[in-house]
Design a protein around this motif. Structure first.
Motif, short mmCIF file in Angstrom:
data_model
loop_
_atom_site.label_atom_id
_atom_site.label_comp_id
_atom_site.label_asym_id
_atom_site.label_seq_id
_atom_site.Cartn_x
_atom_site.Cartn_y
_atom_site.Cartn_z
N VAL A 129 13.41 -14.59 12.44
CA VAL A 129 13.71 -13.18 11.62
C VAL A 129 13.50 -13.24 10.30
N ALA A 130 12.68 -13.50 9.31
CA ALA A 130 12.74 -13.71 8.35
C ALA A 130 13.59 -12.84 7.06
N GLN A 131 14.54 -13.79 6.01
CA GLN A 131 15.32 -13.19 5.54
C GLN A 131 16.66 -13.35 6.11
N SER A 132 17.40 -13.82 7.28
CA SER A 132 18.51 -13.65 7.86
C SER A 132 19.06 -15.78 7.57
N SER A 133 20.11 -15.67 7.87
CA SER A 133 21.31 -16.58 8.12
C SER A 133 22.28 -16.00 9.87
N ASP A 134 22.64 -16.65 10.14
CA ASP A 134 22.94 -16.43 11.84
C ASP A 134 23.46 -17.56 12.83
N LEU A 135 24.41 -16.85 13.28
CA LEU A 135 25.77 -18.33 13.27
C LEU A 135 26.01 -17.65 15.12
N ALA A 136 26.45 -18.17 15.97
CA ALA A 136 26.95 -18.50 17.12
C ALA A 136 28.31 -18.50 17.36
N ARG A 137 28.82 -18.27 18.57
CA ARG A 137 30.50 -18.86 18.45
C ARG A 137 30.89 -19.10 19.97
N THR A 138 31.61 -19.44 20.69
CA THR A 138 31.58 -19.89 21.76
C THR A 138 32.84 -19.34 22.65
N LYS A 139 32.37 -18.57 23.28
CA LYS A 139 33.38 -18.07 24.68
C LYS A 139 34.69 -18.09 23.94
N ARG A 140 35.49 -19.76 24.13
CA ARG A 140 37.29 -20.05 23.70
C ARG A 140 37.05 -20.89 22.54
N GLY A 141 38.27 -20.31 21.83
CA GLY A 141 38.85 -20.88 20.25
C GLY A 141 40.05 -21.08 21.10
N PHE A 142 40.01 -22.10 20.11
CA PHE A 142 41.56 -23.65 20.11
C PHE A 142 42.61 -23.42 19.60
N SER A 143 43.58 -22.77 19.85
CA SER A 143 44.51 -23.17 18.26
C SER A 143 45.29 -24.54 18.81
N ARG A 144 45.42 -25.31 20.29
CA ARG A 144 46.88 -26.40 20.41
C ARG A 144 45.16 -27.51 20.87
N GLY A 145 46.25 -28.70 21.36
CA GLY A 145 45.51 -29.56 22.11
C GLY A 145 43.92 -30.34 21.55
N GLN A 146 43.60 -31.22 22.04
CA GLN A 146 42.40 -32.21 21.16
C GLN A 146 41.43 -31.13 22.44
N HIS A 147 40.60 -31.51 21.48
CA HIS A 147 39.37 -30.96 22.62
C HIS A 147 37.98 -31.44 21.85
N SER A 148 36.55 -31.89 22.57
CA SER A 148 35.72 -32.72 22.90
C SER A 148 34.75 -31.96 23.08
N TRP A 149 33.13 -31.61 22.69
CA TRP A 149 32.14 -30.66 23.11
C TRP A 149 31.20 -31.98 22.71
N MET A 150 29.69 -31.63 23.33
CA MET A 150 28.46 -32.18 23.33
C MET A 150 27.39 -30.89 22.87
N VAL A 151 26.49 -31.72 21.66
CA VAL A 151 25.71 -30.73 21.27
C VAL A 151 24.74 -31.86 21.11
N ARG A 152 23.50 -30.57 21.18
CA ARG A 152 22.14 -31.23 21.36
C ARG A 152 21.22 -30.53 20.62
N TRP A 153 20.68 -31.29 19.05
CA TRP A 153 19.65 -30.04 18.32
C TRP A 153 17.94 -30.44 18.29
#
Length: 284
Positions: A129-153
């Motif tokens: 889609v032209a002239q558009s900037s877009d964002l995605a989020r995951t199902k869960r957010g974190f407010s405590r603890g240690q978290h790790s996720w792997m990303v492939r682009w």
């Protein structure tokens, strides 16, 4: 060997009295836990150290049925998650790891209208889609603890690709081409094209940090390499790794007053981003 003939059928967590449970062997306890829902397992893990230990050490007998019952069929067939987690997880823990990854995958209801889930819930694709900037989020957010996720682009990242974390208030879409994640105070990201950190509309210092291994590499190129994102909400720290190489602290003093969600933003058509969560316990 465990004697399961004395094990009561459990329909409610309160059916098991502590006095009776203390008499059960670990094997019998596990047989009881296999009858419970994921929510009740979470409660049981908080009862005492023994129960938590039995649940934590459980293998496929406990986790495979839960995984098969909770995860949609198209996610069960995911090569993204299975191949990634098989490489980092003991075989007996694979189903627990897959269930954890599914519960923390991309949110099908929390991304720009110009994005969609691609092959499975672990992959988000942006439409051209032209002239558009877009964002995605995951199902869960974190407010405590240690978290790790792997990303492939694996596809081209584009000129305004940003990877990091965002609050629930961060915008999912805006007109024009911009680095959406980090455009305001609700996002913290690594701007891939400029190799700089991005927050509150400002491109900050270079990243990876000079002096760290790999800081001169084009970290996001069309490849099958996974990038590891690490978030410590107890200390308010975010950092990245590639091929197990620490790339330096990206952000510190992150706010803990509201949850932060794994997120990315892009402007390039057909960009795909795979995300597989590998961090904290499945209940948290």
């Amino acid at each position: 060997a465990a004697t399961t003939s004395k094990i009561p059928q459990v329909t409610q967590l309160q059916d098991v009295k502590m006095a009776e449970a203390d008499k059960l062997s670990d094997g019998d306890l596990l047989a009881v836990f296999c009858q419970l829902s994921l929510e009740d397992l979470g409660r049981c893990s908080c009862v005492c150290k023994r129960w938590e230990k039995v649940i934590r050490r459980a293998g496929a007998d406990l986790w495979k049925p839960l995984y098969l019952s909770l995860v949609h069929r198209h996610a069960l067939l995911s090569k993204s998650a299975t191949e990634c987690l098989s490489a980092i997880t003991l075989e007996k823990d694979l189903h627990r790891a897959l269930l954890r990854a599914y519960l923390n995958s991309w949110n099908p209801g929390d991304h720009s209208k110009n994005m969609r889930l691609a092959e499975d819930v672990y992959v988000v694709q942006r439409d051209p889609v032209a002239q558009s900037s877009d964002l995605a989020r995951t199902k869960r957010g974190f407010s405590r603890g240690q978290h790790s996720w792997m990303v492939r682009w694996p596809t081209a990242a584009g000129s305004e690709a940003v990877l990091g974390v965002a609050t629930k208030s961060a915008a999912k879409h805006c007109s024009g081409y911009t680095a959406l994640l980090g455009r305001d105070s609700n996002g913290w990201g690594w701007h891939i094209g400029h190799h700089r950190l991005h927050h509150n509309g400002t491109l900050l210092c270079k990243y990876p940090r000079p002096g760290t291994k790999g800081h001169e590499q084009q970290v996001f190129s069309p490849s099958e390499n996974w990038i590891t994102v690490n978030l410590d909400m107890d200390r308010g720290i975010l950092w990245f790794e590639r091929d197990d190489k620490f790339l330096g602290i990206a952000f510190d003093n992150l706010p803990t007053s509201e949850p932060l969600y794994p997120a990315f933003s892009a402007v390039f058509g057909y960009t795909k981003v795979s995300l597989v969560y590998r961090g904290s316990p499945v209940f948290g």
